[in-house]
Write a protein that holds these residues in place. Structure first.
Motif, PDB file in Angstrom:
ATOM      1  N   LYS A 154       0.830  -1.211   0.000  1.00  0.00           N
ATOM      2  CA  LYS A 154       0.000   0.000   0.000  1.00  0.00           C
ATOM      3  C   LYS A 154       0.862   1.258   0.000  1.00  0.00           C
ATOM      4  O   LYS A 154       0.525   2.249  -0.662  1.00  0.00           O
ATOM      5  CB  LYS A 154      -0.925   0.004   1.219  1.00  0.00           C
ATOM      6  CG  LYS A 154      -2.035  -1.028   1.148  1.00  0.00           C
ATOM      7  CD  LYS A 154      -2.895  -0.974   2.390  1.00  0.00           C
ATOM      8  CE  LYS A 154      -4.012  -1.996   2.336  1.00  0.00           C
ATOM      9  NZ  LYS A 154      -4.842  -1.983   3.577  1.00  0.00           N
ATOM     10  N   TYR A 155       1.978   1.221   0.732  1.00  0.00           N
ATOM     11  CA  TYR A 155       2.858   2.400   0.756  1.00  0.00           C
ATOM     12  C   TYR A 155       3.382   2.711  -0.651  1.00  0.00           C
ATOM     13  O   TYR A 155       3.418   3.873  -1.075  1.00  0.00           O
ATOM     14  CB  TYR A 155       4.051   2.181   1.685  1.00  0.00           C
ATOM     15  CG  TYR A 155       3.714   1.749   3.086  1.00  0.00           C
ATOM     16  CD1 TYR A 155       2.489   2.053   3.682  1.00  0.00           C
ATOM     17  CD2 TYR A 155       4.635   1.012   3.838  1.00  0.00           C
ATOM     18  CE1 TYR A 155       2.202   1.649   4.978  1.00  0.00           C
ATOM     19  CE2 TYR A 155       4.350   0.612   5.126  1.00  0.00           C
ATOM     20  CZ  TYR A 155       3.141   0.913   5.690  1.00  0.00           C
ATOM     21  OH  TYR A 155       2.854   0.496   6.959  1.00  0.00           O
ATOM     22  N   GLU A 156       3.773   1.664  -1.352  1.00  0.00           N
ATOM     23  CA  GLU A 156       4.303   1.862  -2.700  1.00  0.00           C
ATOM     24  C   GLU A 156       3.213   2.388  -3.636  1.00  0.00           C
ATOM     25  O   GLU A 156       3.457   3.273  -4.463  1.00  0.00           O
ATOM     26  CB  GLU A 156       4.866   0.539  -3.238  1.00  0.00           C
ATOM     27  CG  GLU A 156       5.557   0.654  -4.588  1.00  0.00           C
ATOM     28  CD  GLU A 156       6.747   1.597  -4.571  1.00  0.00           C
ATOM     29  OE1 GLU A 156       7.055   2.171  -5.639  1.00  0.00           O
ATOM     30  OE2 GLU A 156       7.360   1.773  -3.493  1.00  0.00           O
ATOM     31  N   VAL A 157       1.999   1.832  -3.476  1.00  0.00           N
ATOM     32  CA  VAL A 157       0.859   2.312  -4.264  1.00  0.00           C
ATOM     33  C   VAL A 157       0.597   3.783  -3.964  1.00  0.00           C
ATOM     34  O   VAL A 157       0.369   4.594  -4.863  1.00  0.00           O
ATOM     35  CB  VAL A 157      -0.394   1.458  -3.955  1.00  0.00           C
ATOM     36  CG1 VAL A 157      -1.650   2.117  -4.528  1.00  0.00           C
ATOM     37  CG2 VAL A 157      -0.237   0.052  -4.516  1.00  0.00           C
ATOM     38  N   GLY A 158       0.649   4.132  -2.677  1.00  0.00           N
ATOM     39  CA  GLY A 158       0.421   5.517  -2.272  1.00  0.00           C
ATOM     40  C   GLY A 158       1.467   6.463  -2.820  1.00  0.00           C
ATOM     41  O   GLY A 158       1.146   7.565  -3.289  1.00  0.00           O
ATOM     42  N   ARG A 159       2.722   6.038  -2.783  1.00  0.00           N
ATOM     43  CA  ARG A 159       3.811   6.887  -3.293  1.00  0.00           C
ATOM     44  C   ARG A 159       3.676   7.124  -4.795  1.00  0.00           C
ATOM     45  O   ARG A 159       3.864   8.241  -5.286  1.00  0.00           O
ATOM     46  CB  ARG A 159       5.163   6.251  -2.972  1.00  0.00           C
ATOM     47  CG  ARG A 159       5.522   6.279  -1.493  1.00  0.00           C
ATOM     48  CD  ARG A 159       6.953   5.855  -1.259  1.00  0.00           C
ATOM     49  NE  ARG A 159       7.272   5.847   0.162  1.00  0.00           N
ATOM     50  CZ  ARG A 159       7.194   4.774   0.948  1.00  0.00           C
ATOM     51  NH1 ARG A 159       6.837   3.594   0.427  1.00  0.00           N
ATOM     52  NH2 ARG A 159       7.484   4.861   2.224  1.00  0.00           N
ATOM     53  N   LYS A 160       3.362   6.061  -5.526  1.00  0.00           N
ATOM     54  CA  LYS A 160       3.223   6.202  -6.985  1.00  0.00           C
ATOM     55  C   LYS A 160       2.048   7.116  -7.322  1.00  0.00           C
ATOM     56  O   LYS A 160       2.127   7.931  -8.249  1.00  0.00           O
ATOM     57  CB  LYS A 160       3.042   4.830  -7.624  1.00  0.00           C
ATOM     58  CG  LYS A 160       4.319   3.993  -7.623  1.00  0.00           C
ATOM     59  CD  LYS A 160       4.119   2.661  -8.319  1.00  0.00           C
ATOM     60  CE  LYS A 160       5.424   1.863  -8.359  1.00  0.00           C
ATOM     61  NZ  LYS A 160       5.232   0.544  -9.015  1.00  0.00           N
ATOM     62  N   PHE A 161       0.939   6.975  -6.583  1.00  0.00           N
ATOM     63  CA  PHE A 161      -0.206   7.846  -6.807  1.00  0.00           C
ATOM     64  C   PHE A 161       0.173   9.301  -6.558  1.00  0.00           C
ATOM     65  O   PHE A 161      -0.171  10.189  -7.346  1.00  0.00           O
ATOM     66  CB  PHE A 161      -1.362   7.433  -5.894  1.00  0.00           C
ATOM     67  CG  PHE A 161      -2.522   8.398  -5.907  1.00  0.00           C
ATOM     68  CD1 PHE A 161      -3.472   8.347  -6.921  1.00  0.00           C
ATOM     69  CD2 PHE A 161      -2.663   9.358  -4.910  1.00  0.00           C
ATOM     70  CE1 PHE A 161      -4.537   9.241  -6.946  1.00  0.00           C
ATOM     71  CE2 PHE A 161      -3.723  10.256  -4.928  1.00  0.00           C
ATOM     72  CZ  PHE A 161      -4.667  10.196  -5.947  1.00  0.00           C
ATOM     73  N   CYS A 162       0.882   9.541  -5.464  1.00  0.00           N
ATOM     74  CA  CYS A 162       1.267  10.914  -5.122  1.00  0.00           C
ATOM     75  C   CYS A 162       2.221  11.514  -6.149  1.00  0.00           C
ATOM     76  O   CYS A 162       2.180  12.718  -6.423  1.00  0.00           O
ATOM     77  CB  CYS A 162       1.886  10.958  -3.724  1.00  0.00           C
ATOM     78  SG  CYS A 162       0.660  10.767  -2.406  1.00  0.00           S
ATOM     79  N   GLU A 163       3.072  10.687  -6.722  1.00  0.00           N
ATOM     80  CA  GLU A 163       3.985  11.171  -7.761  1.00  0.00           C
ATOM     81  C   GLU A 163       3.202  11.710  -8.953  1.00  0.00           C
ATOM     82  O   GLU A 163       3.583  12.730  -9.550  1.00  0.00           O
ATOM     83  CB  GLU A 163       4.915  10.040  -8.203  1.00  0.00           C
ATOM     84  CG  GLU A 163       6.010   9.716  -7.199  1.00  0.00           C
ATOM     85  CD  GLU A 163       6.849   8.526  -7.633  1.00  0.00           C
ATOM     86  OE1 GLU A 163       6.590   7.996  -8.755  1.00  0.00           O
ATOM     87  OE2 GLU A 163       7.742   8.112  -6.873  1.00  0.00           O
TER      88      GLU A 163
END
Length: 220
Positions: free
Chosen positions: A102-111
């Motif tokens: 989820k953290y990785e998903v969140g980071r990619k979304f924020c990018e």
């Protein structure tokens, strides 16, 4: 248009849920754990944070061919315009594989949004006496007290590099005790007076310093 969260927070059979006032805006912010509640208090105390939103977005992602949804806990808007998506996670659950995904998903979304993504645990939210002190300051430091009294307290403090709270009390003897503590706690909460809120429990023995960065505007 009223704010609408991406996910409705339903009543909880186990554990705790509630609402915490975000004093800067007067909004009631939903939380689903005491750690989330404490994060709201921490964000409210942070002078850089202007707004906070709970359950701000729904992020869709695929994992092993299956569709999933991820609802981060908070969205912060800072004074400089930066936007942060925040996940609050207990330290013991932080590195669970499902959470790391989820953290990785969140980071990619924020990018894609040019936002920032951060994970906060009790190490950042509850260090030392910080939350105990914030609870006290949010209670006593938000009560009405006149600008005249606060200005007088600040003037007395400015004359010293640093001073014990009880010594400052002695120099403000013309102010009644209740109003004195309301003023001091409010000035600490507004960060016009600085003191160690992490390593020391706020008391008459706390060392106070005048904070130039937090100086009140003459227009306030």
């Amino acid at each position: 248009m009223p704010y609408k969260p991406a996910r409705k927070i339903m009543p909880k059979r186990k554990g705790f849920r509630g609402k915490e006032p975000f004093l800067k805006t007067g909004d009631m912010i939903h939380w689903e754990s005491f750690l989330e509640r404490n994060f709201i208090r921490l964000a409210d105390f942070d002078v850089q944070v202007e707004e906070i939103f709970y359950q701000p977005v729904c992020i869709h992602y695929l994992l092993n061919g299956k569709k999933h949804k991820y609802f981060p806990d908070f969205k912060l808007i800072l004074k400089d315009g930066r936007v942060f998506i925040i996940e609050v996670k207990s330290l013991r659950f932080k590195n669970y594989p499902s959470n790391v995904i989820k953290y990785e998903v969140g980071r990619k979304f924020c990018e894609t949004q040019r936002w920032h993504y951060e994970v906060f645990t009790e190490e950042e939210i509850n260090p030392g006496y910080l939350q105990t002190n914030l609870s006290l300051l949010r209670h006593l430091g938000t009560q009405d007290v006149s600008d005249k009294i606060m200005d007088h307290v600040l003037e007395q403090l400015k004359q010293k590099t640093e001073i014990y709270l009880f010594k400052l009390r002695e120099s403000c003897e013309e102010i009644n005790e209740e109003n004195f503590y309301k003023a001091v706690y409010q000035l600490i909460y507004l960060q016009e007076i600085s003191t160690d809120l992490v390593n020391v429990k706020l008391s008459d023995d706390s060392v106070l310093r005048y904070s130039v960065e937090g100086e009140r505007s003459s227009c306030s």
